[in-house]
Write a protein that holds these residues in place. Structure first.
Motif, short mmCIF file in Angstrom:
data_model
loop_
_atom_site.label_atom_id
_atom_site.label_comp_id
_atom_site.label_asym_id
_atom_site.label_seq_id
_atom_site.Cartn_x
_atom_site.Cartn_y
_atom_site.Cartn_z
N TYR A 1 0.66 -1.30 0.49
CA TYR A 1 -0.19 0.07 -0.04
C TYR A 1 1.24 1.25 -0.20
N LEU A 2 1.87 0.61 1.06
CA LEU A 2 2.45 2.92 1.04
C LEU A 2 3.85 2.92 -0.42
N SER A 3 4.02 1.43 -0.85
CA SER A 3 5.18 1.80 -2.17
C SER A 3 3.72 1.72 -3.55
N SER A 4 2.95 1.78 -2.83
CA SER A 4 1.63 2.19 -4.49
C SER A 4 1.55 3.62 -5.28
N ASP A 5 1.41 3.85 -6.51
CA ASP A 5 1.41 5.17 -7.35
C ASP A 5 0.32 6.19 -6.00
N MET A 6 -0.13 5.72 -5.16
CA MET A 6 -0.68 7.25 -4.13
C MET A 6 0.64 7.92 -3.80
N PHE A 7 1.59 7.00 -3.61
CA PHE A 7 2.72 7.71 -2.68
C PHE A 7 3.84 8.02 -3.24
N LYS A 8 4.08 9.47 -4.36
CA LYS A 8 5.53 9.81 -4.81
C LYS A 8 6.45 9.59 -3.72
N GLY A 9 7.41 8.67 -4.66
CA GLY A 9 9.18 8.78 -4.30
C GLY A 9 8.78 7.56 -3.07
N VAL A 10 8.11 6.72 -2.72
CA VAL A 10 7.87 5.54 -1.76
C VAL A 10 8.26 5.07 -2.77
N GLY A 11 9.40 3.61 -2.44
CA GLY A 11 9.56 2.42 -3.19
C GLY A 11 9.24 1.37 -2.08
N LYS A 12 9.69 0.34 -3.20
CA LYS A 12 9.16 -1.07 -2.40
C LYS A 12 10.53 -0.43 -1.08
N LYS A 13 11.28 -0.78 -1.01
CA LYS A 13 12.33 -1.06 0.18
C LYS A 13 12.33 -0.19 0.84
N THR A 14 11.70 1.08 0.73
CA THR A 14 11.66 2.58 1.51
C THR A 14 10.34 1.77 2.30
N ALA A 15 8.63 1.56 1.64
CA ALA A 15 7.74 1.30 2.58
C ALA A 15 8.14 0.02 3.58
N GLU A 16 9.04 -1.05 3.37
CA GLU A 16 9.14 -1.81 3.78
C GLU A 16 9.84 -1.92 5.43
N LYS A 17 11.31 -0.59 5.00
CA LYS A 17 11.53 0.06 6.40
C LYS A 17 10.39 0.86 7.11
N ILE A 18 9.72 0.80 6.40
CA ILE A 18 8.52 1.76 7.33
C ILE A 18 8.26 0.74 7.98
N VAL A 19 7.52 0.01 7.72
CA VAL A 19 6.80 -1.31 8.17
C VAL A 19 7.56 -1.86 9.09
N ASP A 20 8.56 -1.90 8.91
CA ASP A 20 9.45 -2.76 9.72
C ASP A 20 9.79 -1.66 11.73
N VAL A 21 9.99 -0.61 11.15
CA VAL A 21 9.97 0.48 12.16
C VAL A 21 8.52 0.25 13.03
N LEU A 22 7.79 0.68 12.16
CA LEU A 22 6.29 1.28 13.26
C LEU A 22 5.68 0.23 12.51
N GLY A 23 5.99 -1.22 12.71
CA GLY A 23 5.43 -2.06 12.82
C GLY A 23 3.50 -2.16 11.26
N ASN A 24 2.65 -3.33 11.65
CA ASN A 24 1.87 -3.66 10.72
C ASN A 24 0.81 -2.85 10.94
N ASP A 25 0.57 -2.30 11.89
CA ASP A 25 0.25 -1.10 12.68
C ASP A 25 0.50 0.43 11.72
N ALA A 26 1.23 0.45 10.69
CA ALA A 26 2.16 1.82 10.56
C ALA A 26 1.47 3.32 10.15
N ILE A 27 0.40 2.56 9.31
CA ILE A 27 -0.45 3.54 8.82
C ILE A 27 -1.50 3.87 9.36
N SER A 28 -2.40 3.23 10.30
CA SER A 28 -2.94 4.03 11.64
C SER A 28 -1.48 4.65 12.76
N ARG A 29 -0.97 4.28 12.68
CA ARG A 29 0.29 5.22 13.50
C ARG A 29 0.54 6.52 12.96
#
Length: 194
Positions: free
Chosen positions: A102-130
């Motif tokens: 979701y975070l690496s989709s076209d909606m989020f310009k500049g967020v690639g797959k690796k960046t999105a995975e890093k965000i989830v690694d740090v913030l967890g599965n509830d990263a979006i709500s956080r």
């Protein structure tokens, strides 16, 4: 035609369909009336096919996302059985892979797959709500630029904003068409004041 009486509505849950957009058949950018085909993932509506025609006043919905739509079933004289949406919300992904996708989709310009995975690694599965609750949690993710943090938070808030406004206006008795008009008017006034 499936109808739900007022007494039944108080006892049973509203009719709903959950799924992903297969194709947008029609979308009026002015009043946001939409006709689309949805792949059904879950529903309490008896439907023979795996896809359902959905109509209603909706923003452009993304095929990459899953939606929870509530409404009624109707029989159109020319086009057949349809699900008329009264309220909708986007279902946020709950798995690590789903959130990263979701975070690496076209909606989020500049967020690639690796960046999105890093965000989830740090913030967890509830990263979006956080992030929606407090955008400063993005400061915990190493090497995210200030611009990218702002883009992430702003895009999430904009998408969440429309859904919350539509749900609240619907609870207040405004129909989906009027609720969408109110939202568009507010959005245009906000854009002019920026």
């Amino acid at each position: 035609m499936v109808e739900q009486s007022k007494t039944d509505a108080a006892v049973t849950e509203p009719l709903y369909v959950k799924g992903n957009v297969v194709t947008t058949i029609f979308h009026n950018a002015t009043n946001l009336f939409s006709v689309l085909r949805l792949e059904v993932k879950d529903s309490n509506v008896e439907w023979e096919d795996r896809e359902i025609v959905v109509t209603g006043y909706l923003p452009q919905l993304s095929p990459e996302e899953r939606y929870h739509l509530e409404g009624t079933v109707s029989e159109h004289p020319k086009y057949g059985r349809q699900f008329q949406v009264t309220t909708f919300k986007k279902e946020l992904p709950a798995t690590k892979a789903g959130v990263a996708s979701y975070l690496s989709s076209d909606m989020f310009k500049g967020v690639g797959k690796k960046t999105a995975e890093k965000i989830v690694d740090v913030l967890g599965n509830d990263a979006i709500s956080r992030i929606l609750q407090d955008a400063t949690v993005l400061d915990q993710v190493p090497k995210l630029t200030a611009k990218l943090k702002k883009t992430l938070a702003q895009t999430l808030q904009e998408n969440e904003g429309l859904e919350l406004v539509m749900i609240k206006l619907n609870e207040m008795g405004f129909g989906p068409q009027l609720a969408m008009r109110i939202f568009q008017t507010y959005q245009q006034k906000n854009a002019r004041s920026d």
